[in-house]
Design an enzyme around this catalytic site. Sequence first.
Site, PDB file in Angstrom:
ATOM      1  CE1 TYR A 143      42.821  51.338  56.177  1.00  0.00           C
ATOM      2  CE2 TYR A 143      40.521  51.111  55.580  1.00  0.00           C
ATOM      3  CZ  TYR A 143      41.857  51.105  55.226  1.00  0.00           C
ATOM      4  OH  TYR A 143      42.216  50.891  53.919  1.00  0.00           O
ATOM      5  CE  LYS A 189      51.327  38.553  53.113  1.00  0.00           C
ATOM      6  NZ  LYS A 189      51.678  38.024  51.791  1.00  0.00           N
ATOM      7  CG  ASP A 245      39.670  50.676  51.281  1.00  0.00           C
ATOM      8  OD1 ASP A 245      38.952  50.956  50.315  1.00  0.00           O
ATOM      9  OD2 ASP A 245      40.296  51.533  51.938  1.00  0.00           O
ATOM     10  CG  ASP A 249      38.169  50.956  45.208  1.00  0.00           C
ATOM     11  OD1 ASP A 249      37.033  50.832  45.714  1.00  0.00           O
ATOM     12  OD2 ASP A 249      38.736  52.039  45.041  1.00  0.00           O
TER      13      ASP A 249
END
Length: 357
Positions: A143, A189, A245, A249
């Site tokens: 981000y 990852k 993120d 959620d």
Amino acid sequence: MNKVYKIGIIKGDGIGAEIVDEAINVLDAVSSKFGFDLEYSEMLLGGAAIDETGVPLPPETIAGVKKVDAVLFGAIGGPKWDNLERHLRPETGLLGLRKEMGTFANLRPALVYDELINASTLKQEVVKGVDIMVVRELTGGIYFGEPREYSKDRAYNTMVYTREEIKRIAKVAFDIAIKRDKRVCSVDKANVLEVSQLWREVVEEVAKDYPEVELTHMYVDNAAMQLIREPKQFDVIVTGNIFGDILSDAASMLSGSIGLLPSASVGSKVGLFEPIHGSAPDIAGQGIANPIATISSAAMMLKYALNEVEAADAIDNAIKKVLADGYRTGDIGAYDAKEIVSCSEMGSIIANYISKA
Ligand code: NAD
């Protein structure tokens, strides 16, 4: 003489004032019971700040949050301010505040209350007893990475982490795990991304300082699946910004109700504590909002910012007892309610349980 903590209060917009008032009500009950004082100073942010000062993040708020021990925040935003230019919108104020405060670790618990187990969309046996803490890196990763560019035919972002950024978020996760079930699952990852290779190496290094904590690694695609398949396998999950993120959620929805879950952004001198939901303009002013997410955020503030762990536990226990006794606000009224109560009644009942316990 009692210890005195300075608390910044940002009520914000919509249901913000209603829910924060109830958190203060509960904080007052625990502070008098556990022998410390809280000194509140109110600050403006979001739509309320725009109406009063013309900007969503006034300089007084930036200066104010630097002078307190912790900040308790409700929520911002609403249709009244939706058509303003981006730099003047309430959300811009909140992003700016988080940046100013430099909080690099976002803590998002996903807790399933036994009494509300029917609120989850998953089977009871899958979610019963779920108690996960997702620790998300908040100020780095894709981000924020440079270079980044948009053009009509080609666009890109860059996922960057430095050794130092990984180290400090890993430490936060291990420190939390020590106070919980002593298990950290680091999600990355690393089979595809070099940045994840470094992530894994550094997390392994930090783990050496915490021999009592068990460390495992998981690829993010598998973690997404495992969260839904067998969420109870997790205690603390630590991960980067974008993975966190998405996973936080997904994890928060295990509990089934948005009005219950708190969050904390920590890592710098002053932490920011807030419910995960927004300002709910559709129910603002009706006195029916669920204040539990904000009250629970206040408990996180006591635990992680002020180290008043007993007081935090007293709040958590009171919430559990209130739910066990069948008190519900409207949003969770469909699940084994004995009595539907208003926002302020819910706050007062929780505060009374604490005072009487
Ligand atoms: P929201 O979380 O405000 O509301 C979603 C739904 O959940 C609504 O039906 C609402 O009534 C309900 N809900 C939320 N909190 C509740 C509570 N405590 N008790 C009972 N019901 C509750 O999300 P939204 O509708 O997408 O956004 C509304 C506004 O909030 C927007 O302006 C958005 O930008 C803003 N927002 C702010 C934050 C924040 O301040 N951190 C976060 C998300 C959204």
